[in-house]
Design a protein around this motif. Structure first.
Motif, PDB file in Angstrom:
ATOM      1  N   THR A  66       0.801  -1.233   0.000  1.00  0.00           N
ATOM      2  CA  THR A  66       0.000   0.000   0.000  1.00  0.00           C
ATOM      3  C   THR A  66       0.829   1.276   0.000  1.00  0.00           C
ATOM      4  N   GLY A  67       2.088   1.200   0.388  1.00  0.00           N
ATOM      5  CA  GLY A  67       2.917   2.387   0.535  1.00  0.00           C
ATOM      6  C   GLY A  67       2.710   3.092   1.866  1.00  0.00           C
ATOM      7  N   MET A  68       1.834   2.586   2.724  1.00  0.00           N
ATOM      8  CA  MET A  68       1.510   3.237   3.995  1.00  0.00           C
ATOM      9  C   MET A  68       2.566   2.943   5.060  1.00  0.00           C
ATOM     10  N   THR A  69       2.993   3.990   5.753  1.00  0.00           N
ATOM     11  CA  THR A  69       3.959   3.846   6.838  1.00  0.00           C
ATOM     12  C   THR A  69       3.365   4.204   8.197  1.00  0.00           C
ATOM     13  N   ASP A  70       2.179   4.784   8.193  1.00  0.00           N
ATOM     14  CA  ASP A  70       1.617   5.334   9.433  1.00  0.00           C
ATOM     15  C   ASP A  70       0.432   4.539   9.972  1.00  0.00           C
ATOM     16  N   ILE A  71       0.412   3.243   9.756  1.00  0.00           N
ATOM     17  CA  ILE A  71      -0.703   2.455  10.285  1.00  0.00           C
ATOM     18  C   ILE A  71      -0.523   2.234  11.776  1.00  0.00           C
ATOM     19  N   ARG A  72      -1.639   1.965  12.439  1.00  0.00           N
ATOM     20  CA  ARG A  72      -1.604   1.579  13.845  1.00  0.00           C
ATOM     21  C   ARG A  72      -1.898   0.079  13.891  1.00  0.00           C
ATOM     22  N   LEU A  73      -0.838  -0.700  14.062  1.00  0.00           N
ATOM     23  CA  LEU A  73      -0.977  -2.147  14.069  1.00  0.00           C
ATOM     24  C   LEU A  73      -1.477  -2.598  15.430  1.00  0.00           C
ATOM     25  N   GLY A  74      -2.608  -3.271  15.412  1.00  0.00           N
ATOM     26  CA  GLY A  74      -3.189  -3.797  16.637  1.00  0.00           C
ATOM     27  C   GLY A  74      -2.773  -5.238  16.863  1.00  0.00           C
ATOM     28  N   PRO A  75      -3.591  -5.961  17.611  1.00  0.00           N
ATOM     29  CA  PRO A  75      -3.228  -7.329  17.963  1.00  0.00           C
ATOM     30  C   PRO A  75      -3.491  -8.334  16.845  1.00  0.00           C
ATOM     31  N   ALA A  76      -2.879  -9.495  17.013  1.00  0.00           N
ATOM     32  CA  ALA A  76      -3.237 -10.644  16.186  1.00  0.00           C
ATOM     33  C   ALA A  76      -4.608 -11.108  16.689  1.00  0.00           C
ATOM     34  N   VAL A  77      -5.565 -11.263  15.771  1.00  0.00           N
ATOM     35  CA  VAL A  77      -6.940 -11.543  16.184  1.00  0.00           C
ATOM     36  C   VAL A  77      -7.482 -12.882  15.691  1.00  0.00           C
ATOM     37  N   TRP A  78      -6.976 -13.366  14.561  1.00  0.00           N
ATOM     38  CA  TRP A  78      -7.473 -14.615  13.988  1.00  0.00           C
ATOM     39  C   TRP A  78      -6.301 -15.459  13.505  1.00  0.00           C
ATOM     40  N   THR A  79      -6.550 -16.750  13.405  1.00  0.00           N
ATOM     41  CA  THR A  79      -5.627 -17.657  12.724  1.00  0.00           C
ATOM     42  C   THR A  79      -6.450 -18.612  11.868  1.00  0.00           C
ATOM     43  N   THR A  80      -5.807 -19.146  10.865  1.00  0.00           N
ATOM     44  CA  THR A  80      -6.427 -20.179  10.041  1.00  0.00           C
ATOM     45  C   THR A  80      -5.334 -21.015   9.400  1.00  0.00           C
ATOM     46  N   GLU A  81      -5.675 -22.241   9.064  1.00  0.00           N
ATOM     47  CA  GLU A  81      -4.769 -23.118   8.323  1.00  0.00           C
ATOM     48  C   GLU A  81      -5.541 -23.741   7.175  1.00  0.00           C
ATOM     49  N   HIS A  82      -4.882 -23.841   6.025  1.00  0.00           N
ATOM     50  CA  HIS A  82      -5.471 -24.512   4.874  1.00  0.00           C
ATOM     51  C   HIS A  82      -4.350 -24.861   3.911  1.00  0.00           C
ATOM     52  N   VAL A  83      -4.652 -25.771   3.001  1.00  0.00           N
ATOM     53  CA  VAL A  83      -3.654 -26.220   2.043  1.00  0.00           C
ATOM     54  C   VAL A  83      -3.878 -25.540   0.704  1.00  0.00           C
ATOM     55  N   LEU A  84      -2.802 -25.031   0.130  1.00  0.00           N
ATOM     56  CA  LEU A  84      -2.797 -24.514  -1.240  1.00  0.00           C
ATOM     57  C   LEU A  84      -1.672 -25.205  -1.996  1.00  0.00           C
TER      58      LEU A  84
END
Length: 164
Positions: A66-84
């Motif tokens: 995105t080119g964005m440098t000023d985001i406010r990164l919050g917590p890790a909220v979800w996880t998932t696993e799948h095969v590709l």
């Protein structure tokens, strides 16, 4: 099967719209080998680089995509696993989703890699209503189900497992 540790970012703007990337990669298929013929939408993100922690990956991917440098990164909220299948090889995708906010909607593709330029069609900010009403394919498929709590500020104490 080799795991692929991946980070995804749920980046919301001041109007609570989520940034998604529309893409199509003919070298990626589901576990059965079926390639999605139509473009699909995903959150910002990508694979962790060697020695990189997941929060660093999240910030790097946002900057690159995105080119964005000023985001406010919050917590890790979800996880998932799948095969590709990537280039014909099965990979166990181990995805961690971070919640993040930004005060801007200006995005740039200047940091895209050559591969991203080939497979990414566009980026778009989506309202929750848009996500619920669209007939387009969005991954994870359960995104619209789980996103409202995050928009309301209800963060899980630790990441919850969602359907891919």
């Amino acid at each position: 099967m080799r795991p692929r540790k991946t980070v995804r970012v749920l980046l919301l703007d001041p109007a609570d719209r989520l940034l998604l990337i529309q893409m199509q990669d003919p070298n990626v298929s589901d576990a059965s080998g079926r390639v999605l013929r139509d473009a699909y939408w995903v959150t910002i993100g990508g694979a962790c680089e060697p020695g990189e922690d997941i929060a660093t990956t999240a910030r790097r991917e946002v900057l690159e995509e995105t080119g964005m440098t000023d985001i406010r990164l919050g917590p890790a909220v979800w996880t998932t696993e799948h095969v590709l299948c990537i280039h014909g090889k099965s990979r166990l995708m181990q995805e961690t989703f971070f919640f993040a906010r930004t005060d801007t909607t200006a995005i740039s593709s200047d940091g895209w890699t050559a591969l991203e330029r080939r497979v990414i069609h566009t980026m778009r900010w989506w309202s929750l209503i848009d996500l619920r009403e669209t007939s387009e394919t969005i991954f994870p498929r359960s995104l619209a189900q789980h996103l409202p709590d995050l928009i309301e500020g209800v963060m899980p104490a630790s990441p919850i497992t969602i359907a891919p």
